[in-house]
Design a protein around this motif. Structure first.
Motif: not given
Lengths: 666, 195
Positions: A88-96, A115-121, A457-462, A490-493
């Motif tokens: 599945e494509w999950s909504v975000n990496e935490k859920v995955a 990806k690597q920043v997904g591991l932060n999530v 500004t741009i920081v991270c997803m959401g 859906f990921h983090s908004g």
């Protein structure tokens, strides 16, 4: 089964031996794999990982797309039905990751990719998972992006793994990535810990010829599994203390396993030479650069190759270093091997000089290549083996290095991209109000570029949503507009939207709903009504979610209709609370091209507004003709590159002179 | 083809450099070589400068081509030929698509597109082939096939049996576009001998 085990050993050896022995290896390899017909195929690293997981019998795969990891899951989804895999494509990496944990605890082999920043999530479940462990093999594929090519940081997943005290496998090539994927499941099951497979861009996105044939298909459906209740699956402080001791005790076993499986080993040189008195330790993609640089320098020596960098079985490396004059450690990103080795050498009382990142021989940022490594090797040899003569550095080709630097070609929003229209509309609507635009991660990150400059500004997803609300706390007199995409919503908004409503912020959220996850190659998300292989799925409506979050001002607008978009923008910003605009229009990559537009040169006053303020790449200014120059014209005619024009019609709405219209179709 | 080769394909995101490099890699694979192809996906695909590296040899270690090491540079756009020319090795071959795609700074008037690209390059590089690939592909009915026109030109400059290229096209191009791409390839293949 026996042949497969032999075959793994041979395949790994392929990359380590002298070139002259290679053809023999290949013959040997062919003879061992005659049991199933196989052929050499060009496999991308991510595709190789996908096949490795399928060969290992993975049953559940969950992921959120992110360059350079996306293709692992895309390939698995393609073949999922044939092998009884749930992907599945999950909504975000935490859920995955949490999805994969459940599957593992029920006994299935499971994988989560990001990806690597997904591991932060995904780090929250990961840290606890490290304590609780696994049942079925659980592998996290976390792709690093040194450079970075398409990421917000150059963070090194090996360091994250050290933090979580988990083992990492670090492949050098696609072929090795496939074998390591299989080994990662084995390791996870043998030690009951999750294992991180960490390809970097130059493994994940490199294609290599690999001896390969798809594995036989199992009888489907696979038998269901059953989760066995056990207090060890529920973390509590007392269990945590006990499990922490267990995890620490496992560290040595992980390292020992790397050595036993030959992942960490000495790769012999082709011949005996005096250079054996110096050591080189390397791993991951850097191993290739070391071997190539050594070949270029005409030097051959035993190299210690690290396939399992954390936790490093340092004793084995120190044994290799025994009797050597010095060591150079070559690794991209952080000095992970170097620091572990330095500590171990100190404890053993080993006094040889260590060279690497900490000594300044290799850079700590950016991607390596053969030249970087070769320069470090030259310096190292000159310092340690001054008598060794090395070939001269070939001179750069005369003439080609003095070409003046051409104008930059950074990526831009496509011609016809609906995001451009949304940004332009807000810029127009708020041009006298100095509004602040918080940006997010996706194609629309490109809104930061001129002429739109629509992301401050741009920081991270959401992050755009909470930051717009956050700014409102300190500069309430200014409009704050957050822009994020549908998949990112859906990921983090959603939690920050609830937060903004609950804590009564004044801000506007614009969901740039282009009906896909565009930047990573059009993966589906919950707002579409279909899933990975276009099978139908429940449709989750963004406007309904916003409403349920308590937002009272919501509009869905078509960004191709600029006047409506502009008036909605004005109205949204006037609203004294949280307002949401859903700017809905299909991404041009998935939509049908419309009628290209044309310019009425009699009406066009060459004001250049369409080019310099709107910035669509299909519009350009033609060079002045001689005739025009004589007429005293200052600017050339505005033209539309027909092959690029998507026909969105925005330029026709931008033009104050009504000089742009659709071509007349015959 | 006896020795290994480093081939660099450069262009603008969306021009089809990745498909072209897949065809090339497929051909090299059929010739029994070790192949590594490296590409950058992601954001660059949105109209940015893109580079795909194909390394073919008895044994390939690193996936990246260094400056001064490319045997062949195929530039899908003129300015990109300029940007990447320093990658070419002395005596290397440069194939340039005669197509101009203005980058954003040029479009919005903060930079100018150099007008002396061909002259500058021809003064410095001996083996240069300039191909109106976009024009040829448009003439065949689809501007998007210009990548395969360029592959045809590349094929004509390499010592690999033609049949290998035909097989690679069949393997890598979706069936509904195959006929168009076969024509595009042929036009590129014949280009040097005709011009």
């Amino acid at each position: 089964m026996m042949t497969r085990v032999l075959w793994i050993d041979v395949e790994i050896k392929l990359d380590i031996d002298c070139p002259s022995e290679r053809s023999m290896e290949r013959i040997l390899l062919m003879s061992l794999t005659t049991e199933t017909p196989s052929s050499r195929q060009l496999l991308m690293g991510n595709e190789a990982i996908a096949w490795g997981a399928i060969e290992a019998g993975v049953r559940v795969v969950a992921a959120y797309p992110g360059t350079p990891s996306t293709e692992v899951t895309e390939h698995i989804i393609q073949h999922a039905a044939d092998y009884g895999i749930y992907a599945e494509w999950s909504v975000n990496e935490k859920v995955a990751l949490e999805t994969a944990i459940a599957a593992s605890w029920a006994g299935a082999r499971a994988m989560a990719c990001m990806k690597q920043v997904g591991l932060n999530v995904a780090s929250d479940p990961l840290m606890t998972l490290a304590y609780l462990g696994t049942k079925g093999g659980l592998v996290l594929v976390v792709a690093d992006d040194p450079g970075p090519h398409s990421s917000q940081t150059e963070q090194d997943t090996r360091l994250f793994a050290r933090f979580a005290k988990l083992p990492v496998l670090d492949p050098s090539t696609p072929a090795e990535a496939r074998e390591m994927t299989k080994l990662a499941f084995e390791l996870s099951e043998s030690l009951k810990v999750p294992v991180i497979l960490r390809p970097t861009t130059r493994t994940a996105h490199v294609c290599q010829d690999v001896e390969f044939s798809p594995p036989p298909r199992p009888a489907i459906p696979l038998p269901p599994l059953h989760f066995e209740r056990d207090p060890n699956w529920a973390i509590l402080p007392t269990l945590s203390a006990k499990k922490h001791r267990w995890l620490n005790a496992c560290q040595k076993d992980m390292g020992r396993w790397f050595v036993e499986k030959g992942l960490n080993r000495v790769v012999p040189g082709c011949s005996d030479a005096d250079t054996v008195s110096v050591g080189i330790v390397t791993g991951g993609v850097s191993y290739n650069y070391v071997q190539e640089a050594l070949a270029n320098l005409g030097v051959s020596l035993p190299v210690y190759k690290v396939g399992g960098p954390t936790p490093l079985p340092a004793e084995d490396v120190l044994d290799y270093l025994q009797g050597k004059q010095a060591v150079l450690i070559v690794e991209e990103q952080e000095p992970v091997i170097e620091e572990q080795l330095t500590v171990a050498a100190f404890h053993r009382g080993m006094q040889i000089p260590f060279f690497g990142k900490l000594s300044g021989h290799l850079p700590r940022e950016g991607e390596f290549n053969t030249n970087t490594v070769q320069a470090a090797l030259r310096r190292y040899f000159a310092e340690v083996l001054p008598e060794l003569s090395l070939p001269e550095v070939p001179a750069a080709q005369a003439g080609l290095t003095d070409i003046p630097a051409p104008p930059l070609r950074t990526p831009i929003l496509c011609a016809g991209c609906p995001h451009r229209n949304s940004f332009y509309a807000f810029k127009q609507a708020l041009k006298r109000q100095d509004a602040l635009f918080t940006g997010d991660i996706g194609c629309y990150t490109l809104g930061v570029m001129p002429p739109l400059r629509a992301a401050d500004t741009i920081v991270c997803m959401g992050a755009s949503v909470a930051m717009a609300a956050g700014f409102d706390r300190v500069e309430p007199d200014r409009p704050h507009i957050a822009f994020l995409g549908d998949s990112t919503f859906f990921h983090s908004g959603i939690p920050p939207l609830i937060n903004a409503v609950y804590n009564q912020a004044r801000m506007t959220l614009v969901v740039l709903d282009n009906r896909t996850t565009a930047m990573t190659g059009h993966q589906p998300h919950p707002g579409l009504g279909w899933k990975g292989k276009q099978e139908p799925a429940p449709y989750i409506d963004i406007a309904a979610i916003a409403q349920a979050c308590g937002v009272e001002w919501i509009r869905t607008v078509d960004p191709y209709d600029l006047p409506s978009m502009i008036s909605a923008a004005k109205e949204a910003v006037e609203y004294p609370g949280v307002s949401v605009i859903i700017a809905r229009r299909d991404c041009i990559s998935i939509a049908k091209r419309q009628i290209p537009h044309q310019i009425d040169h009699a009406a066009c006053r060459r004001c250049g507004l369409c080019i310099r303020q709107f910035g669509c790449p299909a519009l350009f200014e033609a060079p002045l003709t001689e005739e025009e120059r004589q007429e005293g014209r200052k600017s050339g005619a505005v033209r539309i590159a027909r092959e690029k024009c998507f026909g969105c019609g925005a330029c026709a709405q931008v033009c104050p002179w009504d000089a742009i219209s659709p071509e007349v179709q015959r | 083809m006896k020795q290994g080769m480093n081939i660099l394909l450069v262009g603008v995101g969306g021009q089809g450099t990745i498909l072209a490099s897949k065809i090339l890699s497929h051909v090299a694979l059929a010739q029994g070589f070790d192949v590594k192809m490296s590409e950058i996906h992601g954001m660059a695909q949105r109209g940015g400068s893109v580079v795909t590296q194909v390394r073919i040899a008895e044994k390939v270690y690193g996936p990246i081509i260094e400056p001064g090491e490319a045997d062949v540079l195929v530039a899908f756009e003129k300015l990109e030929a300029y940007r990447w020319a320093h990658m070419l090795k002395p005596g290397g071959t440069l194939i340039i698509n005669d197509q101009k795609i203005e980058p954003l700074p040029v479009l919005i008037g903060t930079a100018t597109y150099p007008e002396t690209i061909f002259d500058d390059i021809q003064q410095r590089v001996e083996k240069v082939t300039i191909v109106p690939a976009l024009e040829i592909a448009t003439g065949l009915g689809n501007a998007k096939a210009s990548n395969v026109v360029l592959m045809g030109v590349l094929a004509a400059s390499m010592d690999i049996p033609r049949q290998c290229w035909d097989e690679a096209l069949e393997a890598k191009v979706p069936a509904r576009f195959l006929e168009l791409n076969q024509k595009a390839f042929q036009a590129g293949y014949d280009y040097i001998s005709c011009s």
